[in-house]
Design a protein around this motif. Structure first.
Motif, PDB file in Angstrom:
ATOM      1  N   ILE A  72      49.357  39.204  49.459  1.00 22.62           N
ATOM      2  CA  ILE A  72      48.972  38.283  48.389  1.00 22.62           C
ATOM      3  C   ILE A  72      48.379  39.011  47.184  1.00 22.62           C
ATOM      4  O   ILE A  72      48.741  38.690  46.034  1.00 22.62           O
ATOM      5  N   PRO A  73      47.457  39.970  47.364  1.00 27.43           N
ATOM      6  CA  PRO A  73      46.959  40.681  46.176  1.00 27.43           C
ATOM      7  C   PRO A  73      48.058  41.350  45.370  1.00 27.43           C
ATOM      8  O   PRO A  73      48.006  41.385  44.137  1.00 27.43           O
ATOM      9  N   VAL A  74      49.057  41.894  46.070  1.00 31.65           N
ATOM     10  CA  VAL A  74      50.186  42.512  45.367  1.00 31.65           C
ATOM     11  C   VAL A  74      50.913  41.469  44.532  1.00 31.65           C
ATOM     12  O   VAL A  74      51.239  41.696  43.358  1.00 31.65           O
ATOM     13  N   GLY A  75      51.144  40.291  45.133  1.00 38.65           N
ATOM     14  CA  GLY A  75      51.807  39.226  44.391  1.00 38.65           C
ATOM     15  C   GLY A  75      51.001  38.752  43.202  1.00 38.65           C
ATOM     16  O   GLY A  75      51.536  38.547  42.106  1.00 38.65           O
ATOM     17  N   VAL A  93      40.033  38.209  38.967  1.00 42.31           N
ATOM     18  CA  VAL A  93      38.933  37.476  39.608  1.00 42.31           C
ATOM     19  C   VAL A  93      39.353  36.959  40.974  1.00 42.31           C
ATOM     20  O   VAL A  93      38.615  37.072  41.958  1.00 42.31           O
ATOM     21  N   THR A  94      40.539  36.353  41.055  1.00 42.72           N
ATOM     22  CA  THR A  94      40.993  35.834  42.344  1.00 42.72           C
ATOM     23  C   THR A  94      41.235  36.952  43.350  1.00 42.72           C
ATOM     24  O   THR A  94      40.934  36.809  44.537  1.00 42.72           O
ATOM     25  N   THR A  95      41.747  38.088  42.880  1.00 43.30           N
ATOM     26  CA  THR A  95      41.989  39.213  43.773  1.00 43.30           C
ATOM     27  C   THR A  95      40.685  39.842  44.234  1.00 43.30           C
ATOM     28  O   THR A  95      40.585  40.338  45.358  1.00 43.30           O
ATOM     29  N   ALA A  96      39.656  39.810  43.377  1.00 41.30           N
ATOM     30  CA  ALA A  96      38.355  40.360  43.746  1.00 41.30           C
ATOM     31  C   ALA A  96      37.753  39.627  44.932  1.00 41.30           C
ATOM     32  O   ALA A  96      36.969  40.197  45.702  1.00 41.30           O
ATOM     33  N   ALA A  97      38.088  38.353  45.105  1.00 39.68           N
ATOM     34  CA  ALA A  97      37.639  37.605  46.284  1.00 39.68           C
ATOM     35  C   ALA A  97      38.577  37.810  47.459  1.00 39.68           C
ATOM     36  O   ALA A  97      38.146  37.883  48.611  1.00 39.68           O
ATOM     37  N   LEU A  98      39.867  37.923  47.170  1.00 35.34           N
ATOM     38  CA  LEU A  98      40.856  37.989  48.238  1.00 35.34           C
ATOM     39  C   LEU A  98      40.790  39.293  49.027  1.00 35.34           C
ATOM     40  O   LEU A  98      40.868  39.293  50.262  1.00 35.34           O
ATOM     41  N   GLY A 101      38.109  27.865  33.939  1.00 35.00           N
ATOM     42  CA  GLY A 101      36.870  28.465  33.449  1.00 35.00           C
ATOM     43  C   GLY A 101      37.101  29.875  32.945  1.00 35.00           C
ATOM     44  O   GLY A 101      36.593  30.279  31.887  1.00 35.00           O
ATOM     45  N   VAL A 102      37.885  30.658  33.695  1.00 35.84           N
ATOM     46  CA  VAL A 102      38.210  32.025  33.267  1.00 35.84           C
ATOM     47  C   VAL A 102      39.110  32.005  32.042  1.00 35.84           C
ATOM     48  O   VAL A 102      38.921  32.776  31.089  1.00 35.84           O
ATOM     49  N   LEU A 107      31.822  38.108  37.104  1.00 38.41           N
ATOM     50  CA  LEU A 107      32.209  37.301  38.260  1.00 38.41           C
ATOM     51  C   LEU A 107      32.720  38.159  39.419  1.00 38.41           C
ATOM     52  O   LEU A 107      32.705  37.718  40.571  1.00 38.41           O
ATOM     53  N   LEU A 108      33.175  39.364  39.120  1.00 39.56           N
ATOM     54  CA  LEU A 108      33.854  40.174  40.133  1.00 39.56           C
ATOM     55  C   LEU A 108      32.991  40.467  41.361  1.00 39.56           C
ATOM     56  O   LEU A 108      33.456  40.273  42.491  1.00 39.56           O
ATOM     57  N   PRO A 109      31.731  40.929  41.209  1.00 42.57           N
ATOM     58  CA  PRO A 109      30.943  41.196  42.425  1.00 42.57           C
ATOM     59  C   PRO A 109      30.636  39.934  43.223  1.00 42.57           C
ATOM     60  O   PRO A 109      30.630  39.966  44.460  1.00 42.57           O
ATOM     61  N   LEU A 110      30.377  38.814  42.543  1.00 36.90           N
ATOM     62  CA  LEU A 110      30.123  37.572  43.258  1.00 36.90           C
ATOM     63  C   LEU A 110      31.380  37.081  43.969  1.00 36.90           C
ATOM     64  O   LEU A 110      31.307  36.568  45.099  1.00 36.90           O
ATOM     65  N   ALA A 111      32.523  37.238  43.319  1.00 33.61           N
ATOM     66  CA  ALA A 111      33.782  36.867  43.961  1.00 33.61           C
ATOM     67  C   ALA A 111      34.016  37.712  45.204  1.00 33.61           C
ATOM     68  O   ALA A 111      34.458  37.207  46.242  1.00 33.61           O
ATOM     69  N   GLY A 112      33.689  39.004  45.120  1.00 36.82           N
ATOM     70  CA  GLY A 112      33.841  39.880  46.279  1.00 36.82           C
ATOM     71  C   GLY A 112      32.944  39.469  47.435  1.00 36.82           C
ATOM     72  O   GLY A 112      33.360  39.443  48.593  1.00 36.82           O
ATOM     73  N   LEU A 113      31.689  39.121  47.126  1.00 35.81           N
ATOM     74  CA  LEU A 113      30.759  38.695  48.169  1.00 35.81           C
ATOM     75  C   LEU A 113      31.213  37.382  48.804  1.00 35.81           C
ATOM     76  O   LEU A 113      31.139  37.207  50.030  1.00 35.81           O
TER      77      LEU A 113
END
Length: 439
Positions: free
Chosen positions: A390-393, A86-91, A72-73, A141-147
């Motif tokens: 993981i975020p670093v990776g 986006v994935t890091t914003a959730a992680l 989707g992204v 998507l970033l704030p929703l991913a964070g929540l």
């Protein structure tokens, strides 16, 4: 990856076994199970059946989410950097909440925690689905991913500890294997379904299904009947005291933190290469449908392993479990050398087998050798420290690939990950741990 006297003793309900508090093993001494003979099947517990049902529904939706979100992204941006963001914003929020989530899950009823977090995660996924369906830019998507990450950070420690509230003895491995079997069945069907949905009508619909699954899971968790906690006594330990206790136990047990450290390396490399570079490479080669089939092949292997683990007992399982996990890096290497769908699917199948074998073994060892009332806090430390890199990776992988080439990063990452999984075997205590000796 995944429990001083109990401050709030548990009053057993008719469906659930009484909580078992065991003194932690001394460092340097062999941990032994204190649970006794095998218990009856966990499926005889109404609480476990509702938990299994809720988890089954939730996992069905979650199995579709990674494929749907990734493509989707990429449909909107065609950018690995945006997918990484986006994935890091959730992680990152998930990691930030893990330790607090461990304290909450050990302090309050775990089924109550799961109801709240499932409801919250479902609502955030509704928002993500709407953004994808209306083709909004990923920045929204970033704030929703964070929540969503916050809710996941509160959920994971509760899931790590709740099996010990629902099963005992051999029932712990059986319960873990049943849950793993359902999860893996969903991972067979989910990625393929997500790939087909994404290719036909877009990833937003798969995310919408994930949102509905969270809401239905919350309804199932509301039907669970776990033991009530007695009222807190005045002057008892605070949440901070309990968090310190969890860290003290975790840091004193080399057999736990040795595994945690190597998974920190493995997770950073695996998630960076497989989750970020994998969809990017697949987007230009085997496509969303092919990538979904590869992920489903991993699910087939994991399902086979989890079914076998319902009955299989290995006396000292940690050595074989860690050694076999080194094979889990093979798909990264094949991804780097441009393997076709068939080879990637075969490697993913093998990875599913060895990963599920390790997962069931590790969960059983944790549930039988860590005091129940510390399980969520210790499990939170295990997940936190093994996930921090993981975020670093994920963030560095696109830049490393741009600098050194995708193939070089994937092959090198796979080789380092394979070697890392063998290092905990140098800890003698870890190789001697036994499970289900009396079962």
């Amino acid at each position: 990856m995944l429990r001083a006297l109990a401050r709030w003793p548990v009053v057993p309900a008719t469906d659930a076994p009484e909580s078992r508090d065991r003194e932690p093993p001394e460092e340097g001494a062999l941990p032994v199970s204190g649970i006794g003979p095998a218990s009856e099947s966990p499926l005889r517990s109404a609480a476990f059946r509702w938990f299994l049902g809720g988890q089954s529904i939730s996992m069905a939706g979650s199995a579709m989410s990674p494929v749907a979100l990734a493509f989707g992204v990429l449909e909107v941006t065609d950018s690995a950097a945006w997918l990484s963001a986006v994935t890091t914003a959730a992680l990152v929020p998930m990691l930030a909440m893990l330790l607090l989530g461990g304290g909450i899950a050990d302090r309050y009823r775990r089924d109550t925690v799961l109801r709240f977090t499932s409801l919250g995660a479902g609502l955030t996924q509704v928002g993500v689905a709407l953004l994808l369906l209306t083709h909004q830019h990923p920045v929204f998507l970033l704030p929703l991913a964070g929540l969503n990450g916050i809710f996941q950070g509160l959920t994971r420690p509760a899931l790590r500890g709740i099996v010990a509230n629902l099963a005992a003895g051999r029932g712990i491995q059986r319960a873990s294997s049943l849950l793993a079997s359902v999860r893996n069945a969903m991972q067979i069907l989910g990625p393929t379904a997500a790939g087909l949905l994404t290719a036909s009508v877009g990833g937003g619909w798969a995310i919408a299904a994930d949102a509905v699954s969270f809401l239905l899971a919350a309804a199932c968790f509301a039907r669970m009947s776990l033991p009530d906690l007695l009222p807190r006594t005045e002057g008892g330990p605070t949440m901070l005291d309990e968090l310190r206790e969890g860290w003290s136990y975790f840091s004193s047990q080399s057999w736990i933190w040795a595994v945690t450290l190597v998974f920190a390396v493995f997770n950073a490399l695996n998630r960076g290469v497989w989750q970020i570079l994998g969809p990017v490479i697949a987007h230009d080669t085997i496509g969303a449908t092919g990538w979904g089939l590869v992920l489903s092949a991993r699910g087939v292997g994991a399902l086979m392993a989890s079914v076998v683990m319902v009955k299989l007992t290995v006396r000292r399982p940690m050595g074989p479990a860690l050694a076999s996990m080194s094979l889990g890096a093979l798909p990264l290497i094949l991804l780097g050398v441009g393997a076709n769908t068939l080879l990637l699917a075969a490697a993913a199948f093998l990875t599913g087998v060895v990963t599920e074998f390790f997962t069931v073994v590790w969960e059983t060892v944790n549930n039988t050798h860590i005091p129940e009332r510390l399980l969520s806090r210790v499990g939170a430390h295990d997940e936190f420290w093994s996930s921090v890199p993981i975020p670093v990776g994920q963030l560095s992988t696109p830049f490393l690939a741009a600098a050194f080439g995708t193939a070089t990063v994937a092959v090198t990452g796979g080789g380092v990950a394979a070697v890392a999984m063998l290092l905990p075997l140098l800890v003698p205590l870890l190789r001697k741990i036994e499970i289900n000796r009396s079962g």
